[in-house]
Design a protein around this motif. Structure first.
Motif, PDB file in Angstrom:
ATOM      1  N   PRO A 146       0.854  -1.260  -0.251  1.00 15.20           N
ATOM      2  CA  PRO A 146      -0.081  -0.057   0.088  1.00 15.20           C
ATOM      3  C   PRO A 146       1.033   1.121   0.000  1.00 15.20           C
ATOM      4  N   GLN A 147       1.903   1.243   0.939  1.00 11.36           N
ATOM      5  CA  GLN A 147       2.739   2.567   0.886  1.00 11.36           C
ATOM      6  C   GLN A 147       3.468   2.875  -0.487  1.00 11.36           C
ATOM      7  N   GLN A 148       3.885   1.541  -0.959  1.00  5.54           N
ATOM      8  CA  GLN A 148       4.579   1.898  -2.486  1.00  5.54           C
ATOM      9  C   GLN A 148       3.568   2.517  -3.458  1.00  5.54           C
ATOM     10  N   LEU A 149       2.395   1.891  -3.384  1.00  4.90           N
ATOM     11  CA  LEU A 149       1.398   2.183  -4.369  1.00  4.90           C
ATOM     12  C   LEU A 149       1.063   3.631  -4.541  1.00  4.90           C
ATOM     13  N   SER A 150       0.917   3.947  -2.915  1.00  7.26           N
ATOM     14  CA  SER A 150       0.530   5.585  -2.735  1.00  7.26           C
ATOM     15  C   SER A 150       1.554   6.161  -3.272  1.00  7.26           C
ATOM     16  N   GLU A 151       2.634   5.860  -3.233  1.00  6.52           N
ATOM     17  CA  GLU A 151       4.132   6.948  -3.618  1.00  6.52           C
ATOM     18  C   GLU A 151       4.153   6.567  -5.215  1.00  6.52           C
ATOM     19  N   ALA A 152       4.047   5.390  -5.518  1.00  5.83           N
ATOM     20  CA  ALA A 152       4.100   5.442  -7.096  1.00  5.83           C
ATOM     21  C   ALA A 152       2.842   6.110  -7.920  1.00  5.83           C
ATOM     22  N   ARG A 153       1.661   6.172  -7.297  1.00  6.50           N
ATOM     23  CA  ARG A 153       0.475   6.848  -7.777  1.00  6.50           C
ATOM     24  C   ARG A 153       0.828   8.468  -8.063  1.00  6.50           C
ATOM     25  N   MET A 154       1.568   9.043  -6.928  1.00  6.56           N
ATOM     26  CA  MET A 154       1.902  10.508  -7.012  1.00  6.56           C
ATOM     27  C   MET A 154       2.928  10.599  -8.187  1.00  6.56           C
ATOM     28  N   ASP A 155       3.914   9.649  -7.881  1.00  3.43           N
ATOM     29  CA  ASP A 155       5.221   9.797  -8.785  1.00  3.43           C
ATOM     30  C   ASP A 155       4.752   9.899 -10.364  1.00  3.43           C
ATOM     31  N   MET A 156       3.862   9.027 -10.556  1.00  7.41           N
ATOM     32  CA  MET A 156       3.307   8.935 -12.141  1.00  7.41           C
ATOM     33  C   MET A 156       2.600  10.232 -12.463  1.00  7.41           C
ATOM     34  N   LEU A 157       2.127  10.680 -11.565  1.00 11.23           N
ATOM     35  CA  LEU A 157       1.445  12.007 -12.034  1.00 11.23           C
ATOM     36  C   LEU A 157       2.589  13.084 -12.221  1.00 11.23           C
ATOM     37  N   ALA A 158       3.413  12.877 -11.433  1.00 14.24           N
ATOM     38  CA  ALA A 158       4.810  13.882 -11.487  1.00 14.24           C
ATOM     39  C   ALA A 158       5.415  13.606 -12.974  1.00 14.24           C
TER      40      ALA A 158
ATOM     41  N   VAL B  43      19.791   8.061 -25.555  1.00 16.12           N
ATOM     42  CA  VAL B  43      18.909   7.787 -24.518  1.00 16.12           C
ATOM     43  C   VAL B  43      19.123   8.779 -23.450  1.00 16.12           C
ATOM     44  N   GLU B  44      20.399   9.208 -22.960  1.00 17.85           N
ATOM     45  CA  GLU B  44      20.695  10.101 -22.175  1.00 17.85           C
ATOM     46  C   GLU B  44      20.025  11.410 -22.633  1.00 17.85           C
ATOM     47  N   GLU B  45      20.358  11.728 -23.927  1.00 16.86           N
ATOM     48  CA  GLU B  45      19.752  12.955 -24.304  1.00 16.86           C
ATOM     49  C   GLU B  45      18.362  12.953 -24.237  1.00 16.86           C
ATOM     50  N   LEU B  46      17.772  12.092 -24.488  1.00 21.02           N
ATOM     51  CA  LEU B  46      16.188  11.631 -24.381  1.00 21.02           C
ATOM     52  C   LEU B  46      15.606  12.022 -23.000  1.00 21.02           C
ATOM     53  N   LEU B  47      16.236  11.349 -22.127  1.00 21.71           N
ATOM     54  CA  LEU B  47      15.881  11.313 -20.702  1.00 21.71           C
ATOM     55  C   LEU B  47      16.243  12.425 -19.656  1.00 21.71           C
ATOM     56  N   LYS B  48      17.273  13.239 -20.076  1.00 19.08           N
ATOM     57  CA  LYS B  48      17.749  14.135 -19.187  1.00 19.08           C
ATOM     58  C   LYS B  48      16.546  15.260 -19.023  1.00 19.08           C
ATOM     59  N   GLY B  49      16.031  15.874 -19.839  1.00 16.14           N
ATOM     60  CA  GLY B  49      14.871  16.878 -19.648  1.00 16.14           C
ATOM     61  C   GLY B  49      13.899  16.364 -18.580  1.00 16.14           C
ATOM     62  N   PRO B  50      13.074  15.264 -19.104  1.00 19.49           N
ATOM     63  CA  PRO B  50      12.203  14.678 -18.090  1.00 19.49           C
ATOM     64  C   PRO B  50      12.713  14.505 -16.861  1.00 19.49           C
ATOM     65  N   ARG B  51      13.789  13.932 -16.663  1.00 18.44           N
ATOM     66  CA  ARG B  51      14.567  13.578 -15.287  1.00 18.44           C
ATOM     67  C   ARG B  51      14.443  14.731 -14.418  1.00 18.44           C
ATOM     68  N   ALA B  52      15.085  15.672 -14.947  1.00 17.98           N
ATOM     69  CA  ALA B  52      15.292  17.012 -14.196  1.00 17.98           C
ATOM     70  C   ALA B  52      14.021  17.440 -13.656  1.00 17.98           C
ATOM     71  N   SER B  53      13.074  17.527 -14.665  1.00 18.13           N
ATOM     72  CA  SER B  53      11.570  18.025 -14.044  1.00 18.13           C
ATOM     73  C   SER B  53      11.091  17.324 -13.318  1.00 18.13           C
ATOM     74  N   PHE B  54      11.267  16.096 -13.512  1.00 16.98           N
ATOM     75  CA  PHE B  54      10.462  15.091 -12.612  1.00 16.98           C
ATOM     76  C   PHE B  54      11.178  15.350 -11.062  1.00 16.98           C
ATOM     77  N   GLU B  55      12.510  15.395 -10.792  1.00 14.68           N
ATOM     78  CA  GLU B  55      12.784  15.581  -9.492  1.00 14.68           C
ATOM     79  C   GLU B  55      12.486  16.856  -8.742  1.00 14.68           C
ATOM     80  N   ILE B  56      11.964  17.987  -9.666  1.00 10.65           N
ATOM     81  CA  ILE B  56      11.288  19.188  -9.205  1.00 10.65           C
ATOM     82  C   ILE B  56       9.829  18.968  -8.663  1.00 10.65           C
ATOM     83  N   LEU B  57       9.357  18.644  -9.787  1.00 11.90           N
ATOM     84  CA  LEU B  57       8.041  17.927  -9.620  1.00 11.90           C
ATOM     85  C   LEU B  57       7.220  17.330  -8.619  1.00 11.90           C
ATOM     86  N   ARG B  58       8.160  16.339  -8.355  1.00  9.57           N
ATOM     87  CA  ARG B  58       7.494  15.348  -7.247  1.00  9.57           C
ATOM     88  C   ARG B  58       7.608  15.686  -6.204  1.00  9.57           C
TER      89      ARG B  58
END
Ligand code: TYM
Length: 344
Positions: A55-67, A294-309
């Motif tokens: 349950p705890q993991q699901l609850s976090e994953a659910r928020m993370d997915m939105l981020a 792949v790094e070029e593809l993911l670096k933008g989303p990865r940085a935004s995710f760290e802020i948004l989450r």
């Protein structure tokens, strides 16, 4: 005008297969849609529950997915982004669909069959092996059909592994339209929208798809993996011992998978064109370029995710507003559904 609907399970940070096979396409559709197109993207918590979840993991994953969805460019002002479990119309419609869906059709779903096969390894009687699986898993595709049809969606961007589920969705829509006839059929028959990279394979076993649940974590690249981890995983990707690079998915599935990843990163370039550039080069060259792409593809989303989450209040507000919009749209469908079946 189109109604575009898709969903993703909150079972952890999405991997490159989810991203290239589905999520990147959601963003592209959103950014190229005509103003009259409607888009809905749902985080499907009820589907996740069909397999055991902490349950705890699901609850976090659910928020993370939105981020994640916001980080990759889903715009909550343009698209309706919401948690499936915030809209009970999905389960209400799923129940009605349960009552018109033959069990035989569900038994033929490959997702069900593969779960059954795993369970059969643990029991030798067919009935016993079914007993170990839950009803929710069996009815999973019916809930998926309800997700889509609650909004009368016409287009569903998903990877190839979801093709059979979408076929069943059309069967259910047709069945409903036939059983509860009126002047107009109630449901459209939705079509699949996919990309050329709709099947990204495991880096460790290129005969199976990249998946969130494979025990070997080096088989998948997560959206949040650091450059070092990405490089490590690609370096250890299983290929073959044939010299040179050619696109041959049958005999060289691992090499073909890397070429498909690279082609997808290069704006969905034709994979054969990508392969041509590696004439006379070797796996080392290919892996290096895949790593960079792949790094070029993911670096933008990865940085935004760290802020948004970390923006919990903002995420909650987006979820609340998305749920309201989704509910008001599906409620219109449900009024018609209830009237047609005699439960108005
Ligand atoms: P899920 O959460 O397993 O996967 C989300 C999306 O990622 C795609 N995908 C892949 N594409 C290419 N290569 C891969 N290795 C790969 N692995 C996953 C999936 O095709 C999917 O598009 N049943 C759905 C969730 C769902 C849904 C819906 C989708 C529930 N209701 C209604 C569309 C419409 C699923 O399990 O996705």
């Amino acid at each position: 005008s189109r109604v575009i609907f898709s969903g993703i399970q909150p079972t952890g940070i999405p991997h490159l297969g989810n991203y290239l096979g589905a999520l990147a396409n959601w963003v592209k559709l959103q950014n190229t849609a005509s103003p009259s197109d409607e888009l809905l993207f749902s985080i499907v918590g009820w589907h996740a529950l069909t397999l055991p979840q902490a349950p705890q993991q699901l609850s976090e994953a659910r928020m993370d997915m939105l981020a994640v969805l916001l980080a990759i460019g889903i715009d909550p002002k343009r698209s309706i982004v919401f948690h499936q479990d915030h809209n009970p119309n999905h389960t209400e419609l799923a129940w009605i669909f349960n009552c018109i869906t033959p069990m035989g059709k569900l038994r033929r779903m490959t997702t069900w069959k593969s779960r059954l096969a795993v369970s059969k390894n643990q029991a030798d009687d067919a009935e016993i092996s079914e007993a170990g699986l839950n009803l929710g898993l069996f009815a999973y595709p019916v809930l998926q059909a309800a997700d889509i049809l609650a909004y009368k969606a016409t287009h569903v961007p998903v990877g190839d592994d979801q093709r059979q589920h979408l076929e069943l969705c059309r069967v259910i829509a047709e069945q409903f339209n036939r059983n509860f006839k009126a002047k107009q059929p109630l449901f459209p028959l939705p079509t699949q929208l996919n990309t050329s990279s709709n099947r990204i394979l495991s880096l460790r076993d290129p005969t199976s798809k990249m998946s969130k649940s494979a025990p070997d974590t080096s088989s998948r690249i997560l959206l949040t993996d650091s450059p070092t981890i990405i490089a490590q995983k690609i370096r250890s990707a299983v290929t073959d011992s044939i010299p040179g690079i050619t696109y041959d998915p049958v005999n060289r599935p691992g090499t073909a998978n890397l070429l498909r990843i690279l082609a997808a990163c290069n704006n969905n370039e034709d994979v054969r064109k990508t392969a041509m550039k590696y004439k006379g080069k070797n796996h080392g060259d290919l892996k290096k370029d895949v790593t960079d792409a792949v790094e070029e593809l993911l670096k933008g989303p990865r940085a935004s995710f760290e802020i948004l989450r970390r923006e919990k209040d903002y995420l909650k507000q987006v979820a609340r507003e998305g749920a309201e919009k989704a509910r008001s749209k599906s409620e219109a469908t449900m009024l018609e559904v209830r009237a047609r079946v005699g439960l108005a």
